[in-house]
Design an enzyme around this catalytic site. Structure first.
Site, mmCIF file in Angstrom:
data_model
loop_
_atom_site.group_PDB
_atom_site.id
_atom_site.type_symbol
_atom_site.label_atom_id
_atom_site.label_comp_id
_atom_site.label_asym_id
_atom_site.label_seq_id
_atom_site.Cartn_x
_atom_site.Cartn_y
_atom_site.Cartn_z
ATOM 1 N N GLU A 124 -4.684 -3.326 -12.474
ATOM 2 C CA GLU A 124 -5.745 -4.145 -11.862
ATOM 3 C C GLU A 124 -6.772 -4.552 -12.923
ATOM 4 O O GLU A 124 -7.988 -4.555 -12.688
ATOM 5 C CB GLU A 124 -6.427 -3.391 -10.709
ATOM 6 C CG GLU A 124 -5.480 -2.861 -9.658
ATOM 7 C CD GLU A 124 -4.783 -3.942 -8.842
ATOM 8 O OE1 GLU A 124 -5.035 -5.131 -9.077
ATOM 9 O OE2 GLU A 124 -3.954 -3.575 -7.981
ATOM 10 N N GLY A 129 0.937 -11.872 -13.749
ATOM 11 C CA GLY A 129 1.749 -12.511 -12.732
ATOM 12 C C GLY A 129 0.961 -12.607 -11.446
ATOM 13 O O GLY A 129 -0.191 -12.188 -11.373
ATOM 14 N N MET A 173 0.417 -11.714 -7.293
ATOM 15 C CA MET A 173 0.654 -10.532 -6.472
ATOM 16 C C MET A 173 2.131 -10.490 -6.094
ATOM 17 O O MET A 173 2.816 -11.511 -6.097
ATOM 18 C CB MET A 173 -0.203 -10.593 -5.204
ATOM 19 C CG MET A 173 -1.687 -10.520 -5.468
ATOM 20 S SD MET A 173 -2.654 -10.658 -3.942
ATOM 21 C CE MET A 173 -2.175 -12.281 -3.359
ATOM 22 N N ASP A 174 2.596 -9.285 -5.789
ATOM 23 C CA ASP A 174 3.984 -9.111 -5.320
ATOM 24 C C ASP A 174 5.043 -9.324 -6.390
ATOM 25 O O ASP A 174 6.216 -9.496 -6.053
ATOM 26 C CB ASP A 174 4.283 -10.053 -4.142
ATOM 27 C CG ASP A 174 4.317 -9.312 -2.812
ATOM 28 O OD1 ASP A 174 4.143 -8.089 -2.821
ATOM 29 O OD2 ASP A 174 4.523 -9.961 -1.771
ATOM 30 N N CYS A 175 4.654 -9.342 -7.672
ATOM 31 C CA CYS A 175 5.671 -9.569 -8.713
ATOM 32 C C CYS A 175 6.031 -8.284 -9.451
ATOM 33 O O CYS A 175 6.756 -8.325 -10.434
ATOM 34 C CB CYS A 175 5.198 -10.638 -9.698
ATOM 35 S SG CYS A 175 3.892 -10.087 -10.799
ATOM 36 N N GLY A 176 5.531 -7.136 -8.982
ATOM 37 C CA GLY A 176 5.959 -5.860 -9.541
ATOM 38 C C GLY A 176 5.133 -5.329 -10.692
ATOM 39 O O GLY A 176 5.617 -4.497 -11.466
ATOM 40 N N LYS A 177 3.869 -5.758 -10.825
ATOM 41 C CA LYS A 177 3.037 -5.290 -11.953
ATOM 42 C C LYS A 177 2.827 -3.784 -11.916
ATOM 43 O O LYS A 177 3.019 -3.097 -12.915
ATOM 44 C CB LYS A 177 1.679 -6.011 -11.938
ATOM 45 C CG LYS A 177 1.765 -7.508 -12.137
ATOM 46 C CD LYS A 177 0.382 -8.147 -12.176
ATOM 47 C CE LYS A 177 -0.418 -7.875 -10.929
ATOM 48 N NZ LYS A 177 0.237 -8.362 -9.689
ATOM 49 N N SER A 178 2.404 -3.275 -10.757
ATOM 50 C CA SER A 178 2.115 -1.840 -10.660
ATOM 51 C C SER A 178 3.384 -1.010 -10.803
ATOM 52 O O SER A 178 3.362 0.084 -11.374
ATOM 53 C CB SER A 178 1.420 -1.533 -9.331
ATOM 54 O OG SER A 178 0.176 -2.194 -9.252
ATOM 55 N N GLN A 225 -7.613 -7.286 -14.056
ATOM 56 C CA GLN A 225 -8.419 -8.475 -13.777
ATOM 57 C C GLN A 225 -9.811 -8.119 -13.271
ATOM 58 O O GLN A 225 -10.747 -8.907 -13.394
ATOM 59 C CB GLN A 225 -7.710 -9.377 -12.757
ATOM 60 C CG GLN A 225 -7.675 -8.868 -11.326
ATOM 61 C CD GLN A 225 -6.500 -7.956 -11.044
ATOM 62 O OE1 GLN A 225 -5.752 -7.595 -11.947
ATOM 63 N NE2 GLN A 225 -6.323 -7.589 -9.780
#
Length: 216
Positions: free
Chosen positions: A87, A9, A11-16, A89
């Protein structure tokens, strides 16, 4: 059946946050995992969420053999039930190959989290390799929003609030940086193409050059 799953997704979409939740759910059931990360905003060896949650992690440094690390952990009597990679990527393609080997030869689930494209809309090498190898690709359901309110689909790098399209692919920053510093912002495709950040839009709205003027 073990899987290599890529959660992607902007940034800011809640991955972490999701990575931390997956780890929490499994640890609550008595499972033990290894968490890898690279260049987290909280510093080396940390997995952090913008909600303020932080946990310890193993820094997947450049050139590190992730498969070899896990084999050593297991051969020394350690317990590893699953692997989380945040992270992702930023990992090299060969490190993604190592994660696939972890799934195929060690029988461990690997949950990788990352953004797919950089600020120039080009695929990160690690993300490209994950797309090529993952058993499953999951798009994050929490939609990040552009300043205009539309769904954000692109990541933009900013300096002093202005969007830049040149420079090294990896420069660690965040979405909450002071003016003048390297920062990042999520934009819809239209405003990414036009290079209109929230700061630029605000300045434009206040400029008398773009406001209608009525003469009596």
């Amino acid at each position: 059946m073990s899987e290599l799953v890529f959660f992607s997704g902007t940034m800011d979409c809640g991955k972490s946050t999701l990575a931390l939740q997956i780890g929490h759910n499994r640890s609550a059931r008595g499972l033990q995992g290894v968490i890898f990360t690279r260049d987290d905003r909280a510093g080396e060896g940390k997995l952090s969420s913008r909600l303020g949650l932080v946990t310890e992690a193993v820094e997947a440094a450049e050139g590190m053999d992730l498969y070899g690390y896990l084999v050593r952990q297991l051969s020394q009597g350690g317990k590893v039930d699953y692997v989380i990679v945040d992270e992702a990527q930023f990992l090299a393609p060969e490190q993604i190959d190592q994660l696939a080997r972890v799934v195929d030869e060690l029988g461990l689930d690997v949950f990788a989290f990352g953004i797919t494209t950089d600020f120039r809309t080009k695929l990160f090498p690690g993300s490209q390799r994950l797309i090529e190898l993952a058993d499953r690709i999951e798009q994050l359901q929490v939609e990040a929003l552009c300043w205009c309110g539309a769904r954000a689909t692109h990541n933009a790098r900013t300096v002093g609030g202005e969007m830049v399209v040149e420079g090294a692919q990896v420069v660690v920053g965040d979405v909450n940086r002071a003016a003048g510093e390297v920062g990042y912002e999520v934009l819809c495709r239209r405003h990414h193409r036009r290079r209109v950040t929230s700061a630029a839009a605000h300045a434009g709205a206040l400029s008398p050059d773009v406001l209608p003027v009525n003469h009596a």
